[in-house]
Design an enzyme around this catalytic site. Sequence first.
Site, PDB file in Angstrom:
ATOM      1  N   ASP A  79      17.004  -1.334  -2.166  1.00 31.81           N
ATOM      2  CA  ASP A  79      16.805  -2.720  -2.669  1.00 31.81           C
ATOM      3  C   ASP A  79      16.200  -2.986  -4.036  1.00 31.81           C
ATOM      4  OD1 ASP A  79      16.885  -5.553  -2.504  1.00 31.81           O
ATOM      5  OD2 ASP A  79      15.136  -5.648  -1.571  1.00 31.81           O
ATOM      6  N   GLU A 100       4.972 -11.448   3.562  1.00 32.54           N
ATOM      7  CA  GLU A 100       4.286 -12.225   2.527  1.00 32.54           C
ATOM      8  C   GLU A 100       3.099 -11.188   1.898  1.00 32.54           C
ATOM      9  OE1 GLU A 100       2.579 -14.227   5.471  1.00 32.54           O
ATOM     10  OE2 GLU A 100       3.824 -15.997   5.672  1.00 32.54           O
ATOM     11  N   LYS A 138       0.504  -6.752   2.366  1.00 29.51           N
ATOM     12  CA  LYS A 138       1.682  -7.395   2.740  1.00 29.51           C
ATOM     13  C   LYS A 138       1.914  -7.648   4.316  1.00 29.51           C
ATOM     14  CE  LYS A 138       6.687  -6.268   2.338  1.00 29.51           C
ATOM     15  NZ  LYS A 138       7.820  -5.312   1.895  1.00 29.51           N
ATOM     16  N   ALA A 169      12.770  -8.119  -9.185  1.00 30.66           N
ATOM     17  CA  ALA A 169      11.939  -8.674  -8.608  1.00 30.66           C
ATOM     18  C   ALA A 169      10.982  -7.682  -7.901  1.00 30.66           C
ATOM     19  CB  ALA A 169      12.451  -9.707  -7.552  1.00 30.66           C
ATOM     20  N   GLY A 181       8.716 -12.693   0.230  1.00 30.31           N
ATOM     21  CA  GLY A 181       9.993 -11.945   0.513  1.00 30.31           C
ATOM     22  C   GLY A 181      10.702 -12.037   1.641  1.00 30.31           C
ATOM     23  N   GLY A 238       3.117 -13.890  -3.301  1.00 30.93           N
ATOM     24  CA  GLY A 238       4.484 -13.857  -2.991  1.00 30.93           C
ATOM     25  C   GLY A 238       5.132 -13.684  -1.697  1.00 30.93           C
ATOM     26  N   VAL A 248      -0.825  -4.456  -8.184  1.00 32.37           N
ATOM     27  CA  VAL A 248      -0.595  -4.413  -9.633  1.00 32.37           C
ATOM     28  C   VAL A 248      -0.526  -5.544 -10.411  1.00 32.37           C
ATOM     29  CG1 VAL A 248       1.283  -3.807 -10.799  1.00 32.37           C
ATOM     30  CG2 VAL A 248       1.039  -2.442  -8.631  1.00 32.37           C
TER      31      VAL A 248
END
Length: 435
Positions: free
Chosen positions: A197, A88, A104, A201, A84, A82, A155
């Site tokens: 936030d 990343e 992350k 997503a 964001g 992913g 997850v």
Amino acid sequence: MTPEQWHEVKKVLAAALERAPEQRSAYLDEACTDPILRREVESLIEAREKSASNFLEPVALTDERLTSGSRLGSYTILDRIGVGGMGEVYRAHDARLRRDVAIKVLPAAYTSDTGRLARFQREARLLASLNHPNIAAIYGLEEADKTHALVMELVQGPTLAERIRQNPIPIGEALPIAKQIADALEYAHERGVVHRDLKPANIKIARDDSVKVLDFGLAKAVHGEADATNIGDSVTASQMPTESGVLLGTAAYMSPEQAKGKPVDRRADIWAFGCVLYEMLTAKKAFPGSTATEALAAALARDPDWSQLPAATPMRVRVLLQRCLQKDPKQRLRDIGDARISLDEALSGAPEAALPAVDHAARQRWLWVVSGVAAILAVATVYLALARVRQRPHEADAVRFGIDLPGNVSPNSYLGLSPDGRKLAFVGRSEDGQS
């Protein structure tokens, strides 16, 4: 950040870099109607001036140092899962504990941005303070070779956004998901943490149908009902100078006060929760817009299209949505725990009372109707009373007459009037007791 948003950032950034530094501000005023877009472009320009990197290449959001098989501390990178706005996310293997984790990473282009780095580090501290089954856990913070990374619970499963893209989620599935989201927010709020936030997503549905709330990169600790600090302080958790009016979050889920750059508290998360629940049930955004500016304008000026809700939506869930999406935070649901209770009641099948929808315009119209009906009834009551008076027979004029009584009448004698008022009877007694 989606690929389309990144493409727009690169386009505006390239045009800005073609201009002299003193001309860039005027250009960005014209090119960036979306304040979030402008913030991204300005941060890249600032980072570029501090580094020789080429920020027009995808390396700004894709760290080429981390590829399949590369190592970060004791973790082996497997693949990227992913991207964001705050970093990343990679799947990696922990050789020591023999488990897969999510890592992350703050993109290399942002490591010189003190604001982003502070937010990244604050996310680690906030996640470390939260331990809840519906919040993705953090395992550690890694820093090596100028790479900053959060090691988190991996997850497995789709995001809620991916699930919604398939079709609206049936009531029976949506309410348990919403309840778990409310549980996670309630736990965070009780510990003084506001997410800021929350969106589909940032929510994952695990393989066992459990829900995990992710990405606390914009979260902040607040104290009391409202935080008096401007939203611009979200770049840091310290008391260092802040930028007033910077918008952080995702436009389609921003509360009106958040969109205006005003101070926010947990009621901003309650608004976002309402947006997420509405989207689950309808597969449509509560406040749609083709651009961030349009979405913000919709949140400020319009109500959701309530007719889009499924006919099977329980009344208490409809009321809950309307209370979550009140534009005035003072009128909004004050505690996400109340949302959890409403969802529990809806899931238990408890009988519903006649719960009125929180529609102030309709309520005002109803008050006018009730007042009008009351006035009509009052007039009708007076009219009927007068009519009954007019229909009564006129009473006869009073008749005066005298009756001569015998002189030997006892004081115990008396006059009596018959029940219909038409006859007069005299009962007298003589002094010797005879009637």
